[in-house]
Design a protein around this motif. Structure first.
Motif, PDB file in Angstrom:
ATOM      1  N   GLU A 130      33.215  20.200  47.135  1.00  0.00           N
ATOM      2  CA  GLU A 130      32.610  19.982  45.852  1.00  0.00           C
ATOM      3  C   GLU A 130      32.184  19.150  45.300  1.00  0.00           C
ATOM      4  O   GLU A 130      31.656  19.000  44.157  1.00  0.00           O
ATOM      5  N   GLU A 167      25.456  28.820  48.953  1.00  0.00           N
ATOM      6  CA  GLU A 167      26.420  28.867  47.961  1.00  0.00           C
ATOM      7  C   GLU A 167      26.566  28.643  46.587  1.00  0.00           C
ATOM      8  O   GLU A 167      25.938  29.671  45.583  1.00  0.00           O
ATOM      9  N   GLN A 168      26.305  27.344  47.607  1.00  0.00           N
ATOM     10  CA  GLN A 168      25.629  26.878  45.771  1.00  0.00           C
ATOM     11  C   GLN A 168      24.283  27.184  44.797  1.00  0.00           C
ATOM     12  O   GLN A 168      24.281  27.540  43.700  1.00  0.00           O
ATOM     13  N   TYR A 169      23.257  27.057  45.486  1.00  0.00           N
ATOM     14  CA  TYR A 169      22.146  27.553  45.581  1.00  0.00           C
ATOM     15  C   TYR A 169      21.765  29.176  44.742  1.00  0.00           C
ATOM     16  O   TYR A 169      21.305  29.722  44.212  1.00  0.00           O
ATOM     17  N   PRO A 187      27.137  19.528  45.192  1.00  0.00           N
ATOM     18  CA  PRO A 187      26.091  19.957  43.242  1.00  0.00           C
ATOM     19  C   PRO A 187      26.215  19.505  43.343  1.00  0.00           C
ATOM     20  O   PRO A 187      24.369  19.725  42.203  1.00  0.00           O
ATOM     21  N   SER A 206      24.749  30.473  43.453  1.00  0.00           N
ATOM     22  CA  SER A 206      24.953  30.486  42.225  1.00  0.00           C
ATOM     23  C   SER A 206      24.437  29.607  41.065  1.00  0.00           C
ATOM     24  O   SER A 206      24.412  30.570  40.005  1.00  0.00           O
ATOM     25  N   ARG A 207      22.651  29.271  41.563  1.00  0.00           N
ATOM     26  CA  ARG A 207      22.459  29.492  40.843  1.00  0.00           C
ATOM     27  C   ARG A 207      20.893  29.821  40.314  1.00  0.00           C
ATOM     28  O   ARG A 207      19.724  29.589  39.829  1.00  0.00           O
TER      29      ARG A 207
END
Length: 234
Positions: free
Chosen positions: A203, A25-27, A207, A29-30
């Motif tokens: 969270e 999810e984090q990658y 990140p 979002s980036r």
């Protein structure tokens, strides 16, 4: 006119739940393209995420404890080029079991999953990673020999210490490699593995862990760091 930069691609091994899913999810979002893997029975959540990713997330199935499945994944991805390979596979045993208590079968299960199999993946998929890319393995602060002052979680600790040693040997064999090599300690995180009493939420960890990975991009050699970028003693 300046050419647009190429979208970066990350291969995340073991991303069907917990820290691995949060990393996917984090990658995304980036702005990265992500190839995420899970075992055949555990990719449903990833596939739902893929449907909302606009084509940025691809899902692959692999059980990294089975060498023929790792070889098959290598074959399917042979024409791809990766900016990052991150292996996040891991299991734990009963926290109360010591070396005096653990069965041979359980010891082998933990060691094969946490130490041998991640290194087999790294050995097999290293050629796909760009010379300026990053190869990372999810270790743990509990893999630090120097920091072991209470002796708990013996088998899990031993498996992560073994992973660290194997990664150091890998780095030594490839001393002239320009890729960044990372052993990552995400902190004690509230996941199925970390349990409900863990200090950090996903969270709070993920990140910052990704920030740390990105901050080390281009730094050759092997680095053992936590989610805040602090060096973890061997």
């Amino acid at each position: 006119m300046q050419r647009p930069s190429r979208q970066k691609t990350a291969l995340l091994i073991g991303a069907s739940r917990g820290l691995g899913f949060a990393l996917a999810e984090q990658y995304l979002s980036r702005g990265w393209r992500v190839i995420a893997t899970g075992r055949e029975s555990s990719t449903e959540r990833l596939r739902h995420l893929s449907e909302t990713s606009g084509g940025a997330l691809e899902v692959e199935t692999v059980d990294i404890t089975l060498p023929h499945q790792v070889a098959a994944l290598r074959g399917r991805l042979q024409d791809r080029r990766l900016d990052m390979l991150l292996v996040n596979a891991g299991v734990k045993n009963d926290d109360r079991e010591t070396i005096a208590d653990v069965s041979t079968d359980e010891f082998v299960r933990v060691m094969v999953t946490n130490a041998l199999s991640p290194m087999r993946v790294i050995e097999a998929l290293r050629p796909l990673v760009e010379p300026t890319g990053t190869i990372a393995a999810m270790s743990s602060g509990q893999g630090s020999v120097a920091n072991n002052v209470n002796g708990n979680y013996e088998v899990y600790r031993g498996s992560k210490a073994a992973l660290n040693m194997f990664m150091r040997s890998f780095a030594a064999r490839h001393a002239d490699d320009s890729r960044t090599l990372l052993l990552l300690a995400p902190g004690w995180v509230r996941t199925d593995m970390g349990g409900p009493n863990a200090r950090l939420s996903i969270e709070e960890s993920i990140p910052k862990l990704v920030d740390t990975i990105e901050a080390h991009a281009g730094r050759t050699g092997l680095h053992y760091v936590d989610y805040l970028g602090r060096v973890v003693p061997w």
